[in-house]
Design a protein around this motif. Structure first.
Motif, short mmCIF file in Angstrom:
data_model
loop_
_atom_site.label_atom_id
_atom_site.label_comp_id
_atom_site.label_asym_id
_atom_site.label_seq_id
_atom_site.Cartn_x
_atom_site.Cartn_y
_atom_site.Cartn_z
N LEU A 110 12.86 5.37 -154.68
CA LEU A 110 14.17 5.77 -155.18
C LEU A 110 14.87 6.71 -154.20
CD1 LEU A 110 13.66 6.27 -159.02
CD2 LEU A 110 14.72 4.35 -157.83
N THR A 111 14.10 7.57 -153.55
CA THR A 111 14.69 8.49 -152.57
C THR A 111 15.29 7.72 -151.40
OG1 THR A 111 13.14 10.26 -153.17
CG2 THR A 111 14.23 10.43 -151.04
N LEU A 112 14.56 6.70 -150.94
CA LEU A 112 15.08 5.88 -149.84
C LEU A 112 16.36 5.15 -150.27
CD1 LEU A 112 14.47 4.81 -146.95
CD2 LEU A 112 13.36 2.86 -148.04
N LEU A 113 16.35 4.59 -151.48
CA LEU A 113 17.54 3.89 -151.97
C LEU A 113 18.72 4.85 -152.09
CD1 LEU A 113 18.90 1.40 -153.11
CD2 LEU A 113 17.93 1.94 -155.34
N ARG A 114 18.45 6.07 -152.54
CA ARG A 114 19.54 7.04 -152.69
C ARG A 114 20.13 7.42 -151.33
NH1 ARG A 114 18.59 12.75 -155.66
NH2 ARG A 114 17.35 13.11 -153.78
N ARG A 115 19.33 7.46 -150.30
CA ARG A 115 19.86 7.77 -148.97
C ARG A 115 20.90 6.75 -148.53
NH1 ARG A 115 15.15 8.08 -144.97
NH2 ARG A 115 16.89 8.34 -143.51
N TRP A 116 20.71 5.50 -148.95
CA TRP A 116 21.72 4.48 -148.66
C TRP A 116 22.96 4.71 -149.51
CZ3 TRP A 116 23.27 0.62 -145.58
CH2 TRP A 116 24.25 -0.23 -146.07
N LEU A 117 22.75 4.93 -150.80
CA LEU A 117 23.87 5.03 -151.74
C LEU A 117 24.75 6.25 -151.47
CD1 LEU A 117 21.96 3.95 -154.96
CD2 LEU A 117 23.76 2.65 -153.81
N VAL A 146 15.58 -3.27 -147.40
CA VAL A 146 16.20 -4.50 -146.90
C VAL A 146 17.42 -4.80 -147.76
CG1 VAL A 146 15.88 -6.95 -146.42
CG2 VAL A 146 13.97 -5.35 -146.12
N LEU A 147 18.55 -5.06 -147.10
CA LEU A 147 19.82 -5.26 -147.81
C LEU A 147 20.32 -6.67 -147.58
CD1 LEU A 147 21.24 -1.92 -146.48
CD2 LEU A 147 20.46 -2.28 -148.81
N GLY A 148 20.89 -7.27 -148.60
CA GLY A 148 21.39 -8.64 -148.45
C GLY A 148 22.44 -8.97 -149.47
N ASP A 149 22.98 -10.19 -149.37
CA ASP A 149 24.02 -10.67 -150.29
C ASP A 149 25.19 -9.70 -150.34
OD1 ASP A 149 22.40 -12.84 -150.93
OD2 ASP A 149 21.43 -11.77 -152.57
N TYR A 150 25.72 -9.36 -149.16
CA TYR A 150 26.85 -8.45 -149.11
C TYR A 150 28.08 -9.07 -149.77
CZ TYR A 150 24.87 -4.85 -146.06
OH TYR A 150 24.13 -3.81 -145.54
N PHE A 162 10.08 -7.16 -163.60
CA PHE A 162 10.72 -6.53 -164.76
C PHE A 162 12.23 -6.65 -164.67
CE2 PHE A 162 6.86 -3.81 -164.13
CZ PHE A 162 6.21 -4.14 -165.32
N ASN A 163 12.86 -6.78 -165.82
CA ASN A 163 14.30 -6.54 -165.90
C ASN A 163 14.51 -5.03 -165.94
OD1 ASN A 163 15.30 -9.25 -166.11
ND2 ASN A 163 14.33 -9.33 -168.12
N ALA A 164 15.65 -4.59 -165.42
CA ALA A 164 15.90 -3.15 -165.37
C ALA A 164 17.40 -2.89 -165.29
CB ALA A 164 15.19 -2.52 -164.17
N PHE A 165 17.75 -1.63 -165.44
CA PHE A 165 19.11 -1.17 -165.19
C PHE A 165 19.05 -0.09 -164.12
CE2 PHE A 165 19.87 -3.04 -169.34
CZ PHE A 165 21.13 -3.60 -169.18
N LEU A 166 19.86 -0.27 -163.09
CA LEU A 166 19.99 0.71 -162.02
C LEU A 166 21.31 1.44 -162.19
CD1 LEU A 166 18.76 1.65 -159.20
CD2 LEU A 166 20.45 0.09 -158.20
N HIS A 167 21.31 2.75 -162.05
CA HIS A 167 22.56 3.49 -162.20
C HIS A 167 22.57 4.68 -161.25
CE1 HIS A 167 20.12 6.01 -165.01
NE2 HIS A 167 19.68 4.84 -165.42
N TYR A 168 23.63 4.71 -160.41
CA TYR A 168 23.82 5.81 -159.45
C TYR A 168 25.18 6.44 -159.72
CZ TYR A 168 25.31 8.04 -155.10
OH TYR A 168 25.79 8.93 -154.17
#
Length: 417
Positions: A343-350, A402-406, A285-291
């Motif tokens: 989303l909770t895991l992603l937020r812990r990074w952000l 997993v994080l990449g393309d820094y 899917f295409n999506a928009f992420l916003h934090y």
């Protein structure tokens, strides 16, 4: 050719110029052709065009100057220097040719010749800050006439007081003279101005180590490594500073480093792609992420023609809302829980909370990448043990981010994957 240039199709632009009947008679057109070839990534061809043009118009200093630059890019340093000398015979006092000649002679190890070129430049341009700094730094780096070198750098800073490179030069001059405390002041200012410059961080590391602050020196080296991950010298320096630290000390400092390298994100987001598989069925899917700091995180998933499919939102008050999501063979509550956990895991990074738990023991083995083990998660690091490549939950459900393309952003490093 101009139309192709406007479309950034430099291969086509070069093709059009090559077909011009005026090319053998027009030096400027040859310069334009070399520019198009350079922009198209065909540097050797671009230099060959200039080489032929210089033979055809031997008295044209502009053709000779750009040929010298091209030869330098091709690492033909001696030829480049000789070409710049020819430019100066055609046009004595040519400021840029003198600057390039000084730089080229330094690369060739001719310190006296380089100094002569910069002094000649400064006769005609006594307020040329770039030349003053280059000459001063060159002398400092060689450990020659440090008082005089510091004077050149200070004059450059007077002319351009906000220039981070000149601050670094002054800090390095003070360090070479044995004034580590004074050097640290200027090198910290330089690092603030140029937070992604590995040379500045390397200089600061040397000054901090000399002053006895090994922990701060290690952090500076790691900041340099983030900018230059392939540097064997920086890796060796970091390893030397780490000697004697316990795995817990190194783990804690590495987690602190991650917070500094990531920085504090006030907001993060944009268009993205969400793909995967559920119960063996692939989706994309295409999506928009916003934090938005401190805790708001949302994902808007779009269908064909960007029609909204559903939205999931973590609130600052720890609330979670999500539109119904229908996936064949997956109970709605299971889908909701999966999205919530991801989303909770992603937020812990952000929000940076992933780096808070202590202790965290640093581990290294020949079979696996360096890692830090904390109670809630294990962090896998890159080869230089500088940036996090992933972190995985220790408990259920055991998700891994997993994080990449820094991408570098003002001395910080933000993943785009």
């Amino acid at each position: 050719a101009l139309m192709a240039e406007e479309a950034e199709d430099y291969v086509e632009a070069a093709k059009q110029v090559r077909e011009s009947a005026a090319l053998p008679e027009d030096a400027a057109l040859n310069l334009r052709l070399s520019y198009y070839l350079t922009q198209a990534g065909k540097l050797p061809e671009a230099v060959a065009v200039l080489d032929d043009a210089q033979k055809r118009w031997p008295e044209n200093e502009e053709v000779a100057y750009f040929l010298g630059l091209g030869l330098d890019d091709l690492k033909q340093t001696a030829r480049a220097a000789a070409t710049m000398e020819k430019v100066l015979k055609l046009k004595p006092g040519h400021r840029d040719a003198l600057f390039q000649l000084g730089s080229l002679r330094e690369k060739l190890g001719d310190l006296n010749g380089a100094e002569a070129a910069f002094l000649e430049l400064l006769k005609g341009h006594p307020r040329d800050a770039a030349a003053l700094n280059y000459l001063g730094y060159m002398l400092v780096d060689k450990g020659a006439r440090l008082d005089e070198a510091e004077g050149y750098v200070k004059r450059a800073l007077e002319l351009d007081p906000d220039n981070g490179a000149y601050m670094d030069s002054l800090g390095w001059a003070l360090f070479k003279r044995g004034d580590a405390a004074g050097a640290i002041v200027w090198l910290r200012r330089s690092a603030d101005a140029l937070p992604g410059d590995e040379t500045v961080w390397g200089h600061l590391a040397d000054a901090l180590e000399s002053s006895g602050d090994g922990a701060a020196a290690w952090t500076a080296v790691k900041r340099a490594q983030a900018a230059a991950p392939e540097s064997a010298g920086l890796a060796k320096k970091a390893a030397s500073l780490e000697k004697g630290w316990t795995p817990e000390e190194l783990g804690s400092r590495t987690l602190d480093l991650q917070k500094a390298l990531r920085g504090r994100l006030l907001s993060y987001g944009g268009p993205c792609v969400v793909e995967g598989a559920v119960a063996g069925r692939a989706f994309k899917f295409n999506a928009f992420l916003h934090y938005r700091a401190p805790k708001e995180l949302g994902l808007d998933v779009l269908g064909p023609l960007f029609v909204p499919l559903f939205r999931a939102q973590l609130g600052a008050d720890e609330s979670f809302t999500m539109d119904p999501l229908s996936l064949e063979g997956v109970p709605p509550e299971a889908a909701r829980e999966a999205v919530y956990q991801a989303l909770t895991l992603l937020r812990r990074w952000l929000d940076g909370s992933a780096f808070e738990p202590r202790p965290g023991a640093f581990r290294r083995s020949w079979r696996r990448s360096p890692r830090i083990e904390t109670a809630p998660a294990t962090f896998a690091l890159d080869k230089g043990a500088t940036l996090v490549e992933s972190f995985k939950e220790s408990g259920e459900p055991g998700l891994e981010l997993v994080l990449g393309d820094y991408r570098p952003l003002g001395g910080r490093y933000v993943p785009s994957h």
